[in-house]
Design an enzyme around this catalytic site. Structure first.
Site, PDB file in Angstrom:
ATOM      1  N   ARG A  59      55.157 -10.286  59.430  1.00 29.66           N
ATOM      2  CA  ARG A  59      56.351  -9.734  59.623  1.00 29.66           C
ATOM      3  C   ARG A  59      57.664 -10.799  60.080  1.00 29.66           C
ATOM      4  O   ARG A  59      58.980 -10.639  59.884  1.00 29.66           O
ATOM      5  CB  ARG A  59      56.525  -8.816  60.707  1.00 29.66           C
ATOM      6  N   GLY A 378      50.931  -2.532  60.103  1.00 30.93           N
ATOM      7  CA  GLY A 378      50.491  -3.958  60.631  1.00 30.93           C
ATOM      8  C   GLY A 378      49.209  -4.409  60.369  1.00 30.93           C
ATOM      9  O   GLY A 378      48.759  -5.308  59.891  1.00 30.93           O
ATOM     10  N   GLY A 401      54.829   3.004  60.836  1.00 32.45           N
ATOM     11  CA  GLY A 401      55.561   4.135  61.448  1.00 32.45           C
ATOM     12  C   GLY A 401      56.521   4.437  60.484  1.00 32.45           C
ATOM     13  O   GLY A 401      56.676   5.835  59.656  1.00 32.45           O
TER      14      GLY A 401
HETATM   15  C1  3PG Z   1      55.973  -0.740  64.486  1.00 33.15           C
HETATM   16  O1  3PG Z   1      55.087  -1.576  64.951  1.00 33.15           O
HETATM   17  O2  3PG Z   1      55.741   0.309  63.740  1.00 33.15           O
HETATM   18  C2  3PG Z   1      57.539  -0.961  64.759  1.00 33.15           C
HETATM   19  O3  3PG Z   1      57.715  -2.198  65.394  1.00 33.15           O
HETATM   20  C3  3PG Z   1      57.705   0.276  65.734  1.00 33.15           C
HETATM   21  O4  3PG Z   1      57.272   0.037  66.988  1.00 33.15           O
HETATM   22  P1  3PG Z   1      57.196   1.394  67.852  1.00 33.15           P
HETATM   23  O5  3PG Z   1      56.081   2.416  67.150  1.00 33.15           O
HETATM   24  O6  3PG Z   1      56.426   0.792  69.169  1.00 33.15           O
HETATM   25  O7  3PG Z   1      58.339   2.015  68.030  1.00 33.15           O
HETATM   26 MG    MG Z   2      53.865   1.417  65.640  1.00 30.48          MG
END
Ligand code: 3PG
Ligand code: MG
Length: 423
Positions: A59, A378, A401
């Protein structure tokens, strides 16, 4: 009613399969004159960390082209991000300070200033001291409750620090938060290089995917994905459930899963998902053998076990060899594969075999021109990097997400904000 409230209502009406935003309206940073300007760049440095160290830099490296382009163009580059879910409170383990050092290292030793707050006097002083061509990273946006509330006042405080806003945080686009949504209505807003690449690649591959199309949903975060799964049954021909997700599905069917990761309160939802899948003709595929162990740690003693035979004191840590072989055969029958979430605890040896072997097979089929394979998330990206086949996949998204919500056909609030383009 203010503009933001109106657009939120318009968007709510547009959720779940409504008309998608007009991507051609999104302004990009190509050719943008930023000389001497203060440019706020929202990125997603929500990277995996272990003991204060970044364990996967994807990222970060993927947004460096945007940061470098702006810095080389003479901008004062002010980088914004969140990390973790600190819920409006400061906490040492979610500080972006170690990330600033990592960014500097990956930029080849360029100095990256770190500013200990993202709004207020501290932020203003830090930004005022920046010279054209310099880069500063501001502290975690989520130390302020206004960020997740999409608070207009908080967005205004952020906007005061810049002349131009650039959004390069595609992986945060599914959140209607102040730094990706409200702020895009307050400053001239542009999409960064990665944001545009993500939008174009996913639109091309997933708008009308070549069929049959299979999705693999793995990983531990059952609670956050169950709604997504419900909607995916309408769009996928096959839905493979693996990792923690699979044990909750097995549990819901009355299968003994020992002490595997499980979310018992999700049982009604699981039943709903099964019913929807049936209604839409989407086949749910669950593993039928597993690698199990008494504890989750590297080198733990483990064995292969068929579904239904898992004893009380053991837990599922990877997909078993029969299920892996079975899935590999099924890959060959697919035209498109979308993948989010590893199928086992790949971070701990030897529980990565299932994930790694399936990734190698998908990559091979892509190279042979037989499959379009898109991965996101990730952990998924981290696993691809370990195997070294990320470059062979058709496209690897930095988003988890947001990738899943795109897949469902939902409108992502931050992408919509860029397309609305009203400041
Ligand atoms: C992710 O890692 O999917 C994004 O950075 C969003 O993070 P979050 O799910 O804590 O909103
Ligand atoms: Mg997330």
């Amino acid at each position: 009613m203010n503009d933001i409230a109106t657009s939120n209502i318009a968007r709510a009406a547009n959720m779940n399969g409504g008309s998608k935003p007009d991507f051609s309206r999104i302004r990009t940073v190509d050719g943008l004159d930023v000389k001497g300007k203060r440019v706020l760049v929202r990125v997603d440095f929500n990277v995996p960390m272990q003991d204060g160290e970044v364990t996967d830099t994807t990222r970060i490296t993927r947004v460096l082209p945007t940061i470098k382009q702006l810095a080389n163009g003479g901008a004062k580059v002010i980088v914004l991000s969140h990390l973790g879910r600190p819920k409006g409170q400061r906490s040492p383990e979610t500080s972006l300070a170690p990330i600033a050092a990592k960014v500097a290292e990956l930029m080849g030793g360029t100095k990256v200033h770190f500013i200990e707050d993202c709004v207020g006097d501290e932020a203003r002083r830090g930004v005022d001291a920046l010279k054209p061509g310099e880069v500063a990273l501001l502290e975690n946006l989520r130390y302020h409750a206004g960020e997740e509330k999409n608070d207009f006042g908080f967005a205004k405080q952020l906007a005061e620090l810049g002349d131009i806003y650039v959004d390069d945080a595609f992986s945060s686009s599914h959140r209607a938060h102040a730094s990706v949504d409200a702020i895009a209505h307050l400053l001239p807003a542009y999409a960064g290089v990665l944001m545009m690449a993500e939008i174009r690649a996913l639109d091309r591959a997933l708008e009308h995917p070549a069929r049959p199309v299979m999705a693999i949903a793995g990983g531990a975060k059952v609670s956050t994905k169950i709604q997504v799964l419900t909607n995916l049954t309408a769009r996928m021909d096959k839905l493979v459930l693996a990792g923690g997700m699979a044990s909750t599905f097995l549990y819901a069917q009355g299968v003994e899963i020992g002490k595997s990761l499980c979310q018992p309160d999700a049982v009604p939802v699981v039943k709903e998902i099964m019913a929807r899948a049936k209604q839409h003709g989407c086949e749910i595929v669950l593993p039928h053998d597993f690698v199990v162990a008494k504890e989750l740690k590297a080198g733990a003693e483990c064995r292969v076990c068929d579904v239904g035979n898992i004893p009380q004191d053991e837990m599922i840590l990877d997909m078993g060899p029969k299920s892996v072989a079975d899935l590999k055969r099924r890959f060959a029958e697919m035209k498109t594969l979308v993948w989010n979430g590893p199928v086992g605890a790949f971070e701990f040896e030897p529980f990565g075999n299932g994930t790694f072997e399936l990734m190698r097979e998908a990559a091979r089929l892509v190279k042979d021109g037989k499959l379009v394979a898109i991965a996101g998330g990730g952990d998924t990206v981290a696993a691809l990097n370990i195997v070294g086949v990320g470059g062979d996949f058709t496209y690897v998204s930095t988003a988890g997400g947001a990738f899943l919500e795109w897949l469902e056909g939902k409108t992502l609030p931050a992408v919509a904000a860029l397309a609305e383009n009203r400041a």
